[in-house]
Design a protein around this motif. Sequence first.
Motif, PDB file in Angstrom:
ATOM      1  N   MET A   1     -35.772 -40.543 -52.991  1.00 17.73           N
ATOM      2  CA  MET A   1     -35.553 -40.996 -54.353  1.00 17.73           C
ATOM      3  C   MET A   1     -35.648 -39.859 -55.358  1.00 17.73           C
ATOM      4  O   MET A   1     -35.797 -40.106 -56.535  1.00 17.73           O
ATOM      5  N   THR A   2     -35.583 -38.644 -54.924  1.00 19.79           N
ATOM      6  CA  THR A   2     -35.661 -37.543 -55.861  1.00 19.79           C
ATOM      7  C   THR A   2     -34.494 -37.524 -56.825  1.00 19.79           C
ATOM      8  O   THR A   2     -34.587 -36.960 -57.894  1.00 19.79           O
ATOM      9  N   GLY A   3     -33.375 -38.167 -56.473  1.00 15.18           N
ATOM     10  CA  GLY A   3     -32.217 -38.226 -57.350  1.00 15.18           C
ATOM     11  C   GLY A   3     -32.499 -38.964 -58.646  1.00 15.18           C
ATOM     12  O   GLY A   3     -31.825 -38.760 -59.637  1.00 15.18           O
ATOM     13  N   PHE A   4     -33.494 -39.881 -58.655  1.00 17.29           N
ATOM     14  CA  PHE A   4     -33.808 -40.630 -59.863  1.00 17.29           C
ATOM     15  C   PHE A   4     -34.285 -39.724 -60.986  1.00 17.29           C
ATOM     16  O   PHE A   4     -34.069 -40.012 -62.146  1.00 17.29           O
ATOM     17  N   ALA A   5     -34.924 -38.633 -60.659  1.00 18.95           N
ATOM     18  CA  ALA A   5     -35.509 -37.773 -61.683  1.00 18.95           C
ATOM     19  C   ALA A   5     -34.487 -36.847 -62.334  1.00 18.95           C
ATOM     20  O   ALA A   5     -34.791 -36.208 -63.326  1.00 18.95           O
ATOM     21  N   ASN A   6     -33.285 -36.789 -61.802  1.00 18.22           N
ATOM     22  CA  ASN A   6     -32.314 -35.818 -62.301  1.00 18.22           C
ATOM     23  C   ASN A   6     -31.863 -36.065 -63.731  1.00 18.22           C
ATOM     24  O   ASN A   6     -31.825 -35.162 -64.537  1.00 18.22           O
ATOM     25  N   HIS A   7     -31.460 -37.289 -64.057  1.00 23.74           N
ATOM     26  CA  HIS A   7     -30.892 -37.589 -65.359  1.00 23.74           C
ATOM     27  C   HIS A   7     -31.524 -38.874 -65.902  1.00 23.74           C
ATOM     28  O   HIS A   7     -31.869 -39.768 -65.138  1.00 23.74           O
ATOM     29  N   GLN A   8     -31.626 -38.947 -67.235  1.00 24.79           N
ATOM     30  CA  GLN A   8     -32.211 -40.127 -67.863  1.00 24.79           C
ATOM     31  C   GLN A   8     -31.323 -40.609 -69.002  1.00 24.79           C
ATOM     32  O   GLN A   8     -30.625 -39.819 -69.643  1.00 24.79           O
ATOM     33  N   LEU A   9     -31.386 -41.926 -69.250  1.00 23.39           N
ATOM     34  CA  LEU A   9     -30.592 -42.557 -70.279  1.00 23.39           C
ATOM     35  C   LEU A   9     -31.445 -43.617 -70.968  1.00 23.39           C
ATOM     36  O   LEU A   9     -32.086 -44.429 -70.301  1.00 23.39           O
ATOM     37  N   VAL A  10     -31.460 -43.585 -72.294  1.00 20.39           N
ATOM     38  CA  VAL A  10     -32.110 -44.644 -73.067  1.00 20.39           C
ATOM     39  C   VAL A  10     -31.025 -45.658 -73.404  1.00 20.39           C
ATOM     40  O   VAL A  10     -29.977 -45.290 -73.929  1.00 20.39           O
ATOM     41  N   LEU A  11     -31.280 -46.903 -73.069  1.00 19.13           N
ATOM     42  CA  LEU A  11     -30.335 -47.981 -73.318  1.00 19.13           C
ATOM     43  C   LEU A  11     -31.020 -49.006 -74.219  1.00 19.13           C
ATOM     44  O   LEU A  11     -32.115 -49.464 -73.916  1.00 19.13           O
ATOM     45  N   THR A  12     -30.377 -49.350 -75.325  1.00 16.25           N
ATOM     46  CA  THR A  12     -30.885 -50.357 -76.253  1.00 16.25           C
ATOM     47  C   THR A  12     -29.866 -51.473 -76.364  1.00 16.25           C
ATOM     48  O   THR A  12     -28.672 -51.206 -76.512  1.00 16.25           O
ATOM     49  N   ALA A  13     -30.334 -52.715 -76.265  1.00 13.92           N
ATOM     50  CA  ALA A  13     -29.453 -53.880 -76.395  1.00 13.92           C
ATOM     51  C   ALA A  13     -30.075 -54.851 -77.400  1.00 13.92           C
ATOM     52  O   ALA A  13     -31.276 -55.121 -77.345  1.00 13.92           O
ATOM     53  N   LYS A  82     -28.178 -43.280 -75.089  1.00 11.95           N
ATOM     54  CA  LYS A  82     -28.347 -41.860 -75.389  1.00 11.95           C
ATOM     55  C   LYS A  82     -28.973 -41.184 -74.182  1.00 11.95           C
ATOM     56  O   LYS A  82     -30.005 -41.632 -73.683  1.00 11.95           O
ATOM     57  N   ARG A  83     -28.351 -40.120 -73.736  1.00 12.09           N
ATOM     58  CA  ARG A  83     -28.944 -39.339 -72.644  1.00 12.09           C
ATOM     59  C   ARG A  83     -30.180 -38.622 -73.167  1.00 12.09           C
ATOM     60  O   ARG A  83     -30.230 -38.217 -74.323  1.00 12.09           O
ATOM     61  N   THR A  84     -31.148 -38.481 -72.295  1.00  9.76           N
ATOM     62  CA  THR A  84     -32.400 -37.828 -72.675  1.00  9.76           C
ATOM     63  C   THR A  84     -32.941 -37.077 -71.473  1.00  9.76           C
ATOM     64  O   THR A  84     -32.305 -36.999 -70.422  1.00  9.76           O
ATOM     65  N   SER A  85     -34.108 -36.529 -71.625  1.00 11.19           N
ATOM     66  CA  SER A  85     -34.786 -35.847 -70.525  1.00 11.19           C
ATOM     67  C   SER A  85     -36.243 -36.297 -70.518  1.00 11.19           C
ATOM     68  O   SER A  85     -36.694 -36.977 -71.433  1.00 11.19           O
ATOM     69  N   SER A  86     -36.955 -35.920 -69.508  1.00 13.65           N
ATOM     70  CA  SER A  86     -38.364 -36.308 -69.402  1.00 13.65           C
ATOM     71  C   SER A  86     -39.144 -35.797 -70.600  1.00 13.65           C
ATOM     72  O   SER A  86     -38.885 -34.696 -71.103  1.00 13.65           O
ATOM     73  N   HIS A  87     -40.083 -36.606 -71.053  1.00 17.95           N
ATOM     74  CA  HIS A  87     -40.942 -36.218 -72.169  1.00 17.95           C
ATOM     75  C   HIS A  87     -41.838 -35.086 -71.712  1.00 17.95           C
ATOM     76  O   HIS A  87     -42.425 -35.145 -70.629  1.00 17.95           O
ATOM     77  N   PRO A  88     -41.945 -34.019 -72.510  1.00 18.93           N
ATOM     78  CA  PRO A  88     -42.798 -32.899 -72.086  1.00 18.93           C
ATOM     79  C   PRO A  88     -44.262 -33.327 -72.037  1.00 18.93           C
ATOM     80  O   PRO A  88     -44.718 -34.130 -72.854  1.00 18.93           O
ATOM     81  N   ASN A  89     -44.946 -32.812 -71.043  1.00 19.36           N
ATOM     82  CA  ASN A  89     -46.380 -33.099 -70.938  1.00 19.36           C
ATOM     83  C   ASN A  89     -47.120 -32.328 -72.011  1.00 19.36           C
ATOM     84  O   ASN A  89     -47.066 -31.104 -72.051  1.00 19.36           O
TER      85      ASN A  89
END
Length: 177
Positions: A1-13, A82-89
């Motif tokens: 499941m390492t592929g899940f961490a590659n890209h992120q998307l915020v979806l609002t409905a 909107k595409r996003t990335s992981s929140h910085p620690n």
Amino acid sequence: MTGFANHQLVLTAIGEDRTGIVGALTQLVSDCHCNIIDSRIAILGNEFSFIMLLAGDMSAISRVEHILPTKSVELGLLTMMKRTSSHPNTEFSAGYTIEYSGIDAPGTLSRVTTLLGENHINICSLKSDTFDDKDQTFMRSELEVNLSVDVEFDTFKVQFEQLCNELNLEYILRRIR
């Protein structure tokens, strides 16, 4: 499941509240091979709002972006992505829940959140609403905040207590981490 961490998307409905919307949206996400990392639902008036943070490989994220507009029309939803990335620690020294309530007055939430910003306190979540009791309208808010290592909590606490006294608010500050 390492592929899940590659890209992120915020979806609002957002749309009229009715049964089945959550199931339809989460099925779409699953069919596109994305993972729901975080989500929030709120009913505001007669409107339903759903925010999700999705993760997946580039192909999975692109499928959601391609399919969602058509599905949104079908479901009668206004959607935004909107595409996003992981929140910085960020290094935090503590986390707190701040709860306050009192007679509803314009500007209360603004004054509290401004004070948090001036003290460089990070708001993680916020819930605020009003209710009627004994022919008066009251408001209540609950915030979850993180304090960075350089925040002087005792100074903030004194300022917050002064503000609550000025606005005639009852409050609770509770450390949660």
